[in-house]
Design an enzyme around this catalytic site. Structure first.
Site, PDB file in Angstrom:
ATOM      1  N   HIS A  15       0.930  -1.176  -0.107  1.00 47.87           N
ATOM      2  CA  HIS A  15      -0.119   0.147  -0.062  1.00 47.87           C
ATOM      3  C   HIS A  15       0.880   1.350  -0.117  1.00 47.87           C
ATOM      4  O   HIS A  15       1.666   1.427   0.928  1.00 47.87           O
ATOM      5  CB  HIS A  15      -0.847  -0.055   1.250  1.00 47.87           C
ATOM      6  CG  HIS A  15      -1.734   1.125   1.194  1.00 47.87           C
ATOM      7  ND1 HIS A  15      -2.136   1.892   2.334  1.00 47.87           N
ATOM      8  CD2 HIS A  15      -2.696   1.389   0.365  1.00 47.87           C
ATOM      9  CE1 HIS A  15      -2.900   2.673   2.019  1.00 47.87           C
ATOM     10  NE2 HIS A  15      -3.652   2.533   0.895  1.00 47.87           N
ATOM     11  N   ARG A  16       0.686   1.896  -0.930  1.00 43.12           N
ATOM     12  CA  ARG A  16       1.596   3.129  -1.119  1.00 43.12           C
ATOM     13  C   ARG A  16       3.052   2.973  -1.301  1.00 43.12           C
ATOM     14  O   ARG A  16       3.925   3.762  -0.683  1.00 43.12           O
ATOM     15  CB  ARG A  16       1.124   4.453  -0.153  1.00 43.12           C
ATOM     16  CG  ARG A  16      -0.271   4.664  -0.031  1.00 43.12           C
ATOM     17  CD  ARG A  16      -0.724   5.893   1.203  1.00 43.12           C
ATOM     18  NE  ARG A  16      -2.016   5.726   1.301  1.00 43.12           N
ATOM     19  CZ  ARG A  16      -2.361   6.571   2.455  1.00 43.12           C
ATOM     20  NH1 ARG A  16      -1.634   7.284   3.238  1.00 43.12           N
ATOM     21  NH2 ARG A  16      -3.892   6.574   2.621  1.00 43.12           N
ATOM     22  N   GLU A  42       0.512  -0.555  -4.868  1.00 41.45           N
ATOM     23  CA  GLU A  42      -0.338   0.438  -4.991  1.00 41.45           C
ATOM     24  C   GLU A  42       0.135   1.789  -4.741  1.00 41.45           C
ATOM     25  O   GLU A  42       0.803   1.851  -3.762  1.00 41.45           O
ATOM     26  CB  GLU A  42      -1.666   0.359  -4.236  1.00 41.45           C
ATOM     27  CG  GLU A  42      -2.895   1.127  -4.111  1.00 41.45           C
ATOM     28  CD  GLU A  42      -2.896   2.442  -3.283  1.00 41.45           C
ATOM     29  OE1 GLU A  42      -3.938   3.016  -3.699  1.00 41.45           O
ATOM     30  OE2 GLU A  42      -1.939   2.610  -2.409  1.00 41.45           O
ATOM     31  N   ASP A  44      -0.604   6.423  -5.173  1.00 44.16           N
ATOM     32  CA  ASP A  44      -1.884   7.399  -5.691  1.00 44.16           C
ATOM     33  C   ASP A  44      -1.250   8.408  -6.366  1.00 44.16           C
ATOM     34  O   ASP A  44      -0.277   8.739  -6.343  1.00 44.16           O
ATOM     35  CB  ASP A  44      -2.097   8.170  -4.292  1.00 44.16           C
ATOM     36  CG  ASP A  44      -2.699   7.024  -2.946  1.00 44.16           C
ATOM     37  OD1 ASP A  44      -3.709   6.265  -3.215  1.00 44.16           O
ATOM     38  OD2 ASP A  44      -1.789   7.180  -2.135  1.00 44.16           O
ATOM     39  N   HIS A  57      -0.783  11.302  -1.881  1.00 41.74           N
ATOM     40  CA  HIS A  57      -2.087  11.051  -1.496  1.00 41.74           C
ATOM     41  C   HIS A  57      -2.912  12.165  -1.185  1.00 41.74           C
ATOM     42  O   HIS A  57      -4.073  12.171  -1.634  1.00 41.74           O
ATOM     43  CB  HIS A  57      -1.956  10.183  -0.300  1.00 41.74           C
ATOM     44  CG  HIS A  57      -3.220   9.461   0.287  1.00 41.74           C
ATOM     45  ND1 HIS A  57      -3.961  10.404   1.282  1.00 41.74           N
ATOM     46  CD2 HIS A  57      -4.079   8.404   0.158  1.00 41.74           C
ATOM     47  CE1 HIS A  57      -5.057   9.801   1.372  1.00 41.74           C
ATOM     48  NE2 HIS A  57      -5.108   8.667   0.982  1.00 41.74           N
ATOM     49  N   GLU A 121      -3.856   4.182  -8.410  1.00 43.53           N
ATOM     50  CA  GLU A 121      -5.017   4.752  -7.926  1.00 43.53           C
ATOM     51  C   GLU A 121      -5.019   6.257  -8.239  1.00 43.53           C
ATOM     52  O   GLU A 121      -4.177   6.854  -8.076  1.00 43.53           O
ATOM     53  CB  GLU A 121      -5.259   4.786  -6.310  1.00 43.53           C
ATOM     54  CG  GLU A 121      -6.579   5.265  -6.040  1.00 43.53           C
ATOM     55  CD  GLU A 121      -6.868   5.487  -4.262  1.00 43.53           C
ATOM     56  OE1 GLU A 121      -6.004   4.876  -3.633  1.00 43.53           O
ATOM     57  OE2 GLU A 121      -7.586   6.309  -4.130  1.00 43.53           O
ATOM     58  N   LYS A 123      -6.327   9.659  -7.783  1.00 44.65           N
ATOM     59  CA  LYS A 123      -6.571  10.506  -6.834  1.00 44.65           C
ATOM     60  C   LYS A 123      -6.818  11.728  -7.123  1.00 44.65           C
ATOM     61  O   LYS A 123      -5.874  12.654  -6.714  1.00 44.65           O
ATOM     62  CB  LYS A 123      -5.394  10.120  -5.800  1.00 44.65           C
ATOM     63  CG  LYS A 123      -5.769  10.637  -4.313  1.00 44.65           C
ATOM     64  CD  LYS A 123      -6.605   9.665  -3.448  1.00 44.65           C
ATOM     65  CE  LYS A 123      -6.364   8.984  -2.412  1.00 44.65           C
ATOM     66  NZ  LYS A 123      -7.253   7.939  -1.653  1.00 44.65           N
ATOM     67  N   ASP A 243       0.191  -1.682   4.264  1.00 44.36           N
ATOM     68  CA  ASP A 243       1.492  -1.141   4.690  1.00 44.36           C
ATOM     69  C   ASP A 243       2.561  -1.938   4.981  1.00 44.36           C
ATOM     70  O   ASP A 243       3.724  -1.354   5.037  1.00 44.36           O
ATOM     71  CB  ASP A 243       1.094   0.193   5.654  1.00 44.36           C
ATOM     72  CG  ASP A 243      -0.160   0.905   5.415  1.00 44.36           C
ATOM     73  OD1 ASP A 243      -0.235   1.450   4.475  1.00 44.36           O
ATOM     74  OD2 ASP A 243      -0.806   1.240   6.666  1.00 44.36           O
TER      75      ASP A 243
HETATM   76  O1  G3P Z   1      -6.251   1.681  -3.220  1.00 50.89           O
HETATM   77  C1  G3P Z   1      -6.684   1.199  -1.837  1.00 50.89           C
HETATM   78  C2  G3P Z   1      -6.458   2.451  -0.833  1.00 50.89           C
HETATM   79  O2  G3P Z   1      -5.337   2.979  -1.092  1.00 50.89           O
HETATM   80  C3  G3P Z   1      -7.395   3.520  -0.974  1.00 50.89           C
HETATM   81  O3  G3P Z   1      -7.454   4.354   0.024  1.00 50.89           O
HETATM   82  O4  G3P Z   1      -6.912   6.473   0.845  1.00 50.89           O
HETATM   83  O5  G3P Z   1      -5.515   4.737   1.157  1.00 50.89           O
HETATM   84  O6  G3P Z   1      -5.786   6.135  -0.972  1.00 50.89           O
HETATM   85  P1  G3P Z   1      -6.387   5.477   0.261  1.00 50.89           P
HETATM   86 MG    MG Z   2      -4.426   4.738  -2.338  1.00 52.17          MG
END
Ligand code: G3P
Ligand code: MG
Length: 251
Positions: A15-16, A42, A44, A57, A121, A123, A243
């Site tokens: 994540h990120r 992933e 943003d 983000h 993603e 964003k 994470d």
């Molecule tokens: O893409 C999954 C997740 O990243 C979505 O929420 O706010 O962490 O970008 P956020």
């Molecule tokens: Mg995200």
């Protein structure tokens, strides 16, 4: 036209990057995810003031950089001068002080180098939904390195996904939601998407079953505990965003 399907999904998506171990949405974070054994990341993506897709983000710079103000009002050249790593913690400052806000193009080059899959993603800052979806879709459709796994494009914004689809009709799309809404299927299928990415904290086994029984893909964010990952996999959830991808690998 049948909606585009994703490549074979991994069980864990960093994540990120690997946001628990390195400053989110930096190249260092992506490298860390790969070093920990994650096969996908992933990130943003938002547009700079002059329309360049960059990894960040928040709509504002304060939390994850030493800059101030809105990403959508700051030109790329200025974004690139900012320190996007030191905020992660004084103990890590020497390691991450050189981290900059990456462009999406740089991130794509890095996943190609590392052999990672990527979920981009979209964003958008408020008001830039269509422009952001189009910019990401165009880059993913035109400038994708040969041999690199097909990316998944996701967003909470239907407008962003619609623009991405127009620019990149062959790419798999994911609708992001918090709690799974009652009209999720109609919304996803109207967009030509085949994946639903939902918040793990609201998901129940029954809702997971309803989604999976339609043949669509179901992924959950953000899962940082092994036991919760095991529970979700038991319900049929195909992949989780973490994470700390190392906590969920080899399960
Ligand atoms: O893409 C999954 C997740 O990243 C979505 O929420 O706010 O962490 O970008 P956020
Ligand atoms: Mg995200």
């Amino acid at each position: 036209m049948t909606a585009p399907q994703p490549p074979t999904l991994p069980r864990v998506i960093g994540h990120r990057g690997a946001a628990g171990h390195a400053p989110e949405n930096t190249l260092a974070s992506m490298r860390k995810a790969a070093a920990l054994g994650a096969a996908w990341v992933e990130v943003d993506v938002m547009l700079s003031g002059d329309g360049a897709p960059v990894l960040i983000h928040d709509e504002t710079l304060e939390r994850t950089t030493d800059g101030k103000g809105r990403v959508s009002e700051t030109p790329l050249a200025e974004l690139r001068t900012l320190d996007a790593g030191s905020w992660f913690g004084p103990a890590f400052a020497p390691t991450f002080a050189d981290e900059r806000i990456p462009t999406l193009a740089e991130a794509v080059d890095l996943v190609a180098e590392l052999g990672l899959g990527i979920n981009i993603e979209i964003k958008p800052a408020k008001g830039f939904e269509t422009a952001t979806g189009r910019a990401v879709g165009e880059l993913a459709a035109r400038d994708w390195p040969p041999g690199l796994l097909t990316p998944i494009l996701s967003s909470f914004s239907a407008d962003a996904l619609a623009a991405a689809r127009k620019a990149a009709p062959g790419l798999p799309l994911a609708l992001l939601v918090g709690r799974v809404p009652t009209d999720w299927r109609e919304r996803l299928e109207d967009l030509g998407g085949t994946l639903l990415h939902c918040a793990e904290r609201h998901l129940t086994a029954a809702t997971a079953r309803v989604v999976l029984d339609t043949g669509h893909h179901l992924l959950c964010y953000t899962v940082n505990e092994k036991a919760r990952g095991e529970e979700l996999y038991g319900w049929g959830v195909e992949a989780v965003f973490s994470d700390y991808p190392d906590r969920l690998l080899n399960m």
